[in-house]
Every structure is written in structure tokens, then in C-alpha cells.
Motif scaffolding. Sequence first.
Motif, PDB file in Angstrom:
ATOM      1  N   THR A   6       4.852  -9.868   8.460  1.00 35.88           N
ATOM      2  CA  THR A   6       4.342  -9.766   7.096  1.00 35.88           C
ATOM      3  C   THR A   6       2.995 -10.465   7.037  1.00 35.88           C
ATOM      4  OG1 THR A   6       6.611  -9.862   6.277  1.00 35.88           O
ATOM      5  CG2 THR A   6       4.851 -10.163   4.659  1.00 35.88           C
ATOM      6  N   LEU A  16      -6.515  -7.674   3.147  1.00 38.63           N
ATOM      7  CA  LEU A  16      -5.749  -6.779   4.006  1.00 38.63           C
ATOM      8  C   LEU A  16      -6.340  -5.369   3.975  1.00 38.63           C
ATOM      9  CD1 LEU A  16      -3.672  -9.008   4.423  1.00 38.63           C
ATOM     10  CD2 LEU A  16      -1.887  -7.341   4.045  1.00 38.63           C
ATOM     11  N   SER A  18      -7.286  -1.671   5.927  1.00 37.86           N
ATOM     12  CA  SER A  18      -6.594  -0.779   6.858  1.00 37.86           C
ATOM     13  C   SER A  18      -6.967  -1.120   8.291  1.00 37.86           C
ATOM     14  CB  SER A  18      -6.942   0.680   6.554  1.00 37.86           C
ATOM     15  OG  SER A  18      -8.344   0.882   6.615  1.00 37.86           O
ATOM     16  N   LEU A  21      -4.882  -4.186   9.345  1.00 40.59           N
ATOM     17  CA  LEU A  21      -3.485  -3.823   9.591  1.00 40.59           C
ATOM     18  C   LEU A  21      -3.343  -3.059  10.903  1.00 40.59           C
ATOM     19  CD1 LEU A  21      -2.379  -2.781   5.993  1.00 40.59           C
ATOM     20  CD2 LEU A  21      -1.682  -4.819   7.259  1.00 40.59           C
ATOM     21  N   ALA A  25      -1.107  -4.168  14.152  1.00 42.96           N
ATOM     22  CA  ALA A  25      -0.093  -3.277  14.710  1.00 42.96           C
ATOM     23  C   ALA A  25      -0.279  -3.080  16.208  1.00 42.96           C
ATOM     24  CB  ALA A  25      -0.126  -1.934  13.982  1.00 42.96           C
ATOM     25  N   ALA A  31       5.382  -0.947  17.176  1.00 39.52           N
ATOM     26  CA  ALA A  31       5.067  -1.087  15.752  1.00 39.52           C
ATOM     27  C   ALA A  31       5.169   0.234  15.012  1.00 39.52           C
ATOM     28  CB  ALA A  31       3.673  -1.667  15.582  1.00 39.52           C
ATOM     29  N   GLU A  33       4.716   2.208  10.999  1.00 42.78           N
ATOM     30  CA  GLU A  33       3.675   2.300   9.975  1.00 42.78           C
ATOM     31  C   GLU A  33       3.786   1.130   9.004  1.00 42.78           C
ATOM     32  OE1 GLU A  33       2.140   5.487   6.558  1.00 42.78           O
ATOM     33  OE2 GLU A  33       3.651   6.058   8.050  1.00 42.78           O
ATOM     34  N   ALA A  34       2.639   0.599   8.606  1.00 44.21           N
ATOM     35  CA  ALA A  34       2.618  -0.527   7.676  1.00 44.21           C
ATOM     36  C   ALA A  34       3.199  -0.121   6.325  1.00 44.21           C
ATOM     37  CB  ALA A  34       1.196  -1.036   7.502  1.00 44.21           C
ATOM     38  N   VAL A  36       3.066  -1.179   2.513  1.00 47.50           N
ATOM     39  CA  VAL A  36       2.265  -1.975   1.581  1.00 47.50           C
ATOM     40  C   VAL A  36       3.167  -2.591   0.517  1.00 47.50           C
ATOM     41  CG1 VAL A  36       0.420  -1.940  -0.133  1.00 47.50           C
ATOM     42  CG2 VAL A  36       0.191  -0.610   1.986  1.00 47.50           C
ATOM     43  N   ALA A  43       1.473  -6.830   3.230  1.00 49.05           N
ATOM     44  CA  ALA A  43       2.067  -5.659   3.866  1.00 49.05           C
ATOM     45  C   ALA A  43       3.024  -6.094   4.966  1.00 49.05           C
ATOM     46  CB  ALA A  43       0.993  -4.743   4.451  1.00 49.05           C
ATOM     47  N   ASP A  44       4.042  -5.286   5.192  1.00 51.95           N
ATOM     48  CA  ASP A  44       4.985  -5.444   6.298  1.00 51.95           C
ATOM     49  C   ASP A  44       4.608  -4.491   7.419  1.00 51.95           C
ATOM     50  OD1 ASP A  44       6.683  -7.379   5.248  1.00 51.95           O
ATOM     51  OD2 ASP A  44       8.203  -5.949   4.575  1.00 51.95           O
ATOM     52  N   ILE A  45       4.729  -4.964   8.660  1.00 47.89           N
ATOM     53  CA  ILE A  45       4.622  -4.078   9.815  1.00 47.89           C
ATOM     54  C   ILE A  45       5.917  -4.223  10.608  1.00 47.89           C
ATOM     55  CG2 ILE A  45       3.342  -3.445  11.886  1.00 47.89           C
ATOM     56  CD1 ILE A  45       0.896  -4.823  10.715  1.00 47.89           C
TER      57      ILE A  45
END
Length: 310
Positions: A6, A16, A18, A21, A25, A31, A33-34, A36, A43-45
Motif C-alpha cells: 500500500t 501517487l 501512474s 505506481l 509494481a 504484481a 494491477e494497482a 486506487v 493505492a494497493d498493489i
Amino acid sequence: MTHVATLIGAPGAQALTSHLLAAAAQRLPGAGEAIVLSAGEAADIPFAPGAAHGNRDDGAFADAAYCRAAVSVLRLGLGGAPVDIFVQPVEGRRKKLLLADMDSTMIGQECVDELADFAGLKEMVAEITERAMRGEIAFEPALRERVALLAGLDAGVVDKAIQERITLTPGGRALVQTMRAHGAYTALVSGGFTVFTARVGEAIGFHENRANILEIENGRIAGRVAEPILGKAAKLATLKELTATHGLTHHETLAIGDGANDLAMLEEAGLGVAYHAKPAVAAAAQARVDHGDLTALLYAQGFARRDFVA
């Protein structure tokens, strides 16, 4: 996906991107897709550590050591970007118990320093506070020393300090109210004084508060704090007690604080977070928030901004 990273920036900073992120990743095995949680802010990955090791499933990647190492790898890869990073297993990331320090965590001040200002002693007292919070001197004798310097002050300065000096840390009420709405128990546990925690705890919405008793005699501060003093050991004991009382496991608990007297409970909690903390505390804690506000702890549990309870 067994794990999640996160990433959280300061509110309004739009840190944050793109590009950031995508860079994160690339450093996470398997990994996805992120996801949001708040545009430009959190964002979570999701990822799968085993993907880099033949999908082995021996539990070696679920421990705290791996997660801390992954945070370090991400920090290096993001080139000092102003974001906070949490890495943890997906399972169990929502916590059912919150223990929070008050001074310089749920509020922006150190209450004893503000009281000392009314006696013209803030600089002296603040220096002692800083050394205690850094772990350079023991907390209990340092508190007795500071309180002794307040002897004779009109007890009305407590109300004045609360009205004129004390400010709630941004995101604190959302943190407590959102966790409560999802069934968590919340406790404010402070090395400060109950005359402050009772009011702060009620304003933020904690279930309970625990702190030291500042002795008052004939309408004046007596210069003493009731024994035993609630310090590092008592904070740890409170975490263990409430965990048992509510039938929880170690992994279902969350603690946050900034000083050396918080470190034992931070190390014991399932997720212990150093919040804008003293350097030694930030270095030792499982996780840290250096840029975000207290809503960072909600993002770390997978809550999106739309899920927050005002």
C-alpha cells in the motif's frame, strides 16, 4: 495474490502518479494491477512473493522480516518519493483492536509542555520531553520531574490549554470512527494525563481512554502524578489485556505512537506503526507514517476513501 503493498502520499499532494505506481509494481514479484484507494493519494498493489521462487508455499514470505525487506526495496526503487509504504499479507489486514498514543499522535502537541508554558517553563520542560520520547532518559522519572515543575499552577490552565492549544491530528476521527463502524474496539492510551485524554478521547470517539492522574489540591496542580505511572510497560500490558478481553489474536491488533514509551506496544501489535516518530522509534517499528495523516492507517487496512466514516 497473497500480499499487498500500500502506497500512501500526503493528502492533497497528488504524489501517487501512474509512473510511480508502475515503478513500484516492477519491484514486486507477480504484481497485479494497482487498486486506487484515493486518486493521487493511496493505492494497493497486490502481489505474490512466491512467484519469484517457483511458487513455493512454505510460509517463508508471510513473516514481518520479508515485509520489512520489501518496504526497503520499494523505498530504494521510488527514489525518495514522499510516500509511505506498507507491505503485509492480504489475510488479516483489517484489524479489530486499535491502541493509540495521544501526545504528538492523536493530537499535535505534548500536553505537559503546554501546561509548562503557563509557568514560563516550556523550553525547559520540552527539552526533557524530547529526551524521554527519544529514549535517552527513562520515561517515569522524567514525567515526575516535569510534573514537579508545574506545582502551584492554577488547575484552570488545563481547560485553557485544551481550548487554546490542543489540536486534533488530521484523520484521527475518521480512523477511529471507521474502525468502530467495522467492529473494532478503540482505546486511547497515554503517558499524559486523564484530564486531557478524557476530553480528547470523547472528541475523537474512542471507546475508552487510559492515562496518568495529575494530582490537584485546592484548585492547584500539586506537582505530583499518581503512582504507578502509566509508561512503556503499562501500554504493553494494556494491549495484551484488551487483546485477551476481546478474544482476539496478536495479528488482529493495531497500535500507533511516536515515542520511545510506545515502542513495546508497537512491537507487540499485529501492526505497529510509528507516526511521524522520533528516529529511533521509526527505525525500530514494523511500519511508519512519515508523510500521510492518520487516514494512512485506514488505507493500510484496505479501506478506500469512500469507505471512511466522517
